[in-house]
Motif scaffolding. Structure first.
Motif, PDB file in Angstrom:
ATOM      1  N   TRP A  54     -10.027 -74.707  -2.483  1.00  9.86           N
ATOM      2  CA  TRP A  54     -10.195 -73.672  -1.748  1.00  9.86           C
ATOM      3  C   TRP A  54      -9.435 -73.177  -1.017  1.00  9.86           C
ATOM      4  CZ3 TRP A  54     -14.290 -71.300  -3.423  1.00  9.86           C
ATOM      5  CH2 TRP A  54     -15.414 -71.532  -4.026  1.00  9.86           C
ATOM      6  N   VAL A  55      -8.986 -72.184  -0.421  1.00  9.16           N
ATOM      7  CA  VAL A  55      -7.794 -71.674   0.536  1.00  9.16           C
ATOM      8  C   VAL A  55      -8.638 -70.803   1.916  1.00  9.16           C
ATOM      9  CG1 VAL A  55      -6.075 -72.969  -0.988  1.00  9.16           C
ATOM     10  CG2 VAL A  55      -6.620 -69.869  -0.941  1.00  9.16           C
ATOM     11  N   THR A  56      -8.089 -70.158   2.670  1.00  2.00           N
ATOM     12  CA  THR A  56      -7.665 -69.976   3.600  1.00  2.00           C
ATOM     13  C   THR A  56      -6.804 -68.400   3.568  1.00  2.00           C
ATOM     14  OG1 THR A  56      -7.016 -70.735   5.756  1.00  2.00           O
ATOM     15  CG2 THR A  56      -9.183 -71.025   5.157  1.00  2.00           C
ATOM     16  N   GLU A  57      -6.728 -67.467   4.110  1.00  2.00           N
ATOM     17  CA  GLU A  57      -5.574 -67.046   4.136  1.00  2.00           C
ATOM     18  C   GLU A  57      -4.236 -67.441   4.616  1.00  2.00           C
ATOM     19  OE1 GLU A  57      -6.099 -62.329   4.706  1.00  2.00           O
ATOM     20  OE2 GLU A  57      -7.982 -62.827   5.688  1.00  2.00           O
ATOM     21  N   ARG A  58      -4.413 -68.219   5.535  1.00  2.00           N
ATOM     22  CA  ARG A  58      -3.833 -68.772   6.327  1.00  2.00           C
ATOM     23  C   ARG A  58      -2.621 -70.184   5.228  1.00  2.00           C
ATOM     24  NH1 ARG A  58      -5.922 -71.159  11.639  1.00  2.00           N
ATOM     25  NH2 ARG A  58      -7.828 -68.811  10.683  1.00  2.00           N
ATOM     26  N   ASP A  59      -3.777 -70.291   4.276  1.00  2.00           N
ATOM     27  CA  ASP A  59      -3.264 -71.470   3.734  1.00  2.00           C
ATOM     28  C   ASP A  59      -2.201 -71.156   2.453  1.00  2.00           C
ATOM     29  OD1 ASP A  59      -4.772 -73.506   5.037  1.00  2.00           O
ATOM     30  OD2 ASP A  59      -6.520 -72.727   3.987  1.00  2.00           O
ATOM     31  N   ILE A  60      -2.251 -70.007   1.482  1.00  2.00           N
ATOM     32  CA  ILE A  60      -1.644 -69.650   0.995  1.00  2.00           C
ATOM     33  C   ILE A  60      -0.455 -69.330   0.744  1.00  2.00           C
ATOM     34  CG2 ILE A  60      -3.480 -68.287   0.108  1.00  2.00           C
ATOM     35  CD1 ILE A  60      -2.394 -65.446   0.941  1.00  2.00           C
TER      36      ILE A  60
ATOM     37  N   ALA B 147      -7.403 -58.684 -12.416  1.00  2.00           N
ATOM     38  CA  ALA B 147      -8.179 -59.824 -11.651  1.00  2.00           C
ATOM     39  C   ALA B 147      -8.902 -59.107 -10.791  1.00  2.00           C
ATOM     40  CB  ALA B 147      -6.974 -59.758 -10.340  1.00  2.00           C
ATOM     41  N   HIS B 148      -9.753 -59.729 -10.123  1.00  2.00           N
ATOM     42  CA  HIS B 148     -11.434 -59.771 -10.200  1.00  2.00           C
ATOM     43  C   HIS B 148     -11.564 -60.097  -9.006  1.00  2.00           C
ATOM     44  CE1 HIS B 148     -11.551 -58.516 -14.394  1.00  2.00           C
ATOM     45  NE2 HIS B 148     -12.892 -57.332 -14.124  1.00  2.00           N
ATOM     46  N   ALA B 149     -12.274 -59.334  -7.328  1.00  2.00           N
ATOM     47  CA  ALA B 149     -12.923 -60.465  -6.981  1.00  2.00           C
ATOM     48  C   ALA B 149     -14.499 -61.066  -6.469  1.00  2.00           C
ATOM     49  CB  ALA B 149     -12.881 -59.394  -5.711  1.00  2.00           C
ATOM     50  N   ALA B 150     -15.179 -62.269  -6.955  1.00  2.00           N
ATOM     51  CA  ALA B 150     -16.177 -62.488  -6.872  1.00  2.00           C
ATOM     52  C   ALA B 150     -16.975 -63.653  -5.799  1.00  2.00           C
ATOM     53  CB  ALA B 150     -16.330 -63.389  -8.453  1.00  2.00           C
ATOM     54  N   ARG B 151     -18.276 -63.252  -5.743  1.00  2.00           N
ATOM     55  CA  ARG B 151     -18.703 -64.413  -5.139  1.00  2.00           C
ATOM     56  C   ARG B 151     -19.235 -64.811  -5.498  1.00  2.00           C
ATOM     57  NH1 ARG B 151     -21.420 -60.248  -2.599  1.00  2.00           N
ATOM     58  NH2 ARG B 151     -20.505 -59.337  -1.671  1.00  2.00           N
ATOM     59  N   TRP B 152     -18.787 -66.670  -5.022  1.00  2.00           N
ATOM     60  CA  TRP B 152     -19.099 -67.908  -5.246  1.00  2.00           C
ATOM     61  C   TRP B 152     -20.628 -68.042  -5.165  1.00  2.00           C
ATOM     62  CZ3 TRP B 152     -22.321 -71.364  -3.425  1.00  2.00           C
ATOM     63  CH2 TRP B 152     -22.446 -73.121  -4.630  1.00  2.00           C
TER      64      TRP B 152
ATOM     65  N   GLY C  47     -15.572 -67.516   3.267  1.00  2.00           N
ATOM     66  CA  GLY C  47     -13.987 -67.138   3.645  1.00  2.00           C
ATOM     67  C   GLY C  47     -12.907 -67.726   3.077  1.00  2.00           C
ATOM     68  N   ARG C  48     -13.107 -68.796   1.498  1.00  2.00           N
ATOM     69  CA  ARG C  48     -11.735 -69.192   1.699  1.00  2.00           C
ATOM     70  C   ARG C  48     -12.207 -68.665  -0.574  1.00  2.00           C
ATOM     71  NH1 ARG C  48     -10.212 -74.010   3.931  1.00  2.00           N
ATOM     72  NH2 ARG C  48     -11.341 -74.086   6.148  1.00  2.00           N
ATOM     73  N   ILE C  49     -10.559 -68.791  -1.172  1.00  2.00           N
ATOM     74  CA  ILE C  49     -11.008 -68.455  -2.376  1.00  2.00           C
ATOM     75  C   ILE C  49     -10.327 -69.667  -2.605  1.00  2.00           C
ATOM     76  CG2 ILE C  49      -9.191 -66.944  -3.959  1.00  2.00           C
ATOM     77  CD1 ILE C  49      -9.197 -64.944  -2.173  1.00  2.00           C
ATOM     78  N   LEU C  50     -11.129 -69.765  -4.361  1.00  2.00           N
ATOM     79  CA  LEU C  50     -11.320 -70.471  -4.977  1.00  2.00           C
ATOM     80  C   LEU C  50      -9.746 -70.453  -5.869  1.00  2.00           C
ATOM     81  CD1 LEU C  50     -11.891 -73.447  -6.855  1.00  2.00           C
ATOM     82  CD2 LEU C  50     -12.774 -71.949  -7.905  1.00  2.00           C
TER      83      LEU C  50
END
Length: 149
Positions: free
Chosen positions: A117-123, A96-101, A23-26
């Motif tokens: 590693w950020v959540t939607e709220r962190d951005i 831009a692409h989306a990927a799974r770790w 649930g987090r993006i790098l």
């Protein structure tokens, strides 16, 4: 930065990747100009003979040492910067692409001076490259739609 990237005669093509893990993006803080110090997605220039997806995954490995599996294309982003005289200093189109770790713990380096590693709220409060919040929102949506059971 090589001379063909500054004041280019045509737009340059790059690829980036939003890697999702638990649930987090790098995100990586850029270690070099342009936009040095701002958070962005790992990515870089597409090489001749390389697909957009291959370039995104190669840049991810080279910049932060992470392996991922692409799950979707997000959107193209244009970065256009003019100098004080109005001349085009940078013009890059980024796929831009989306990927799974898949594997690897991200490491900082010359191109990524900080990693999060950020959540939607962190951005909300992060200093990011222009247009990144929209790309991240799309990546989170793609990840939810393609979540494994």
């Amino acid at each position: 930065m090589t001379s063909d990237r500054l004041y280019p005669s045509r737009p340059l093509l790059a690829a980036s990747v939003a890697v999702i893990r638990d649930g987090r993006i790098l995100l990586a803080a850029r270690g070099k100009p342009p936009c040095e110090g701002l958070y962005s997605l790992p990515g870089g220039m597409v090489e001749t003979g390389e697909s957009l997806g291959e370039a995104a995954l190669r840049e991810l490995r080279e910049e932060v040492g992470v392996e991922a599996e692409l799950i979707g294309m997000i959107a193209p982003v244009e970065f256009i910067e003019r100098d004080a005289q109005g001349h085009i200093k940078h013009h890059v189109v980024i796929a831009a692409h989306a990927a799974r770790w898949v594997s690897g713990e991200p490491q900082t380096g010359p191109e990524a001076k900080d990693i999060r590693w950020v959540t939607e709220r962190d951005i909300v409060d992060l200093p990011m490259t222009a247009g990144l919040s929209s790309i991240l929102e799309q990546a989170f949506r793609i990840a939810r739609e393609r979540a494994r059971p």
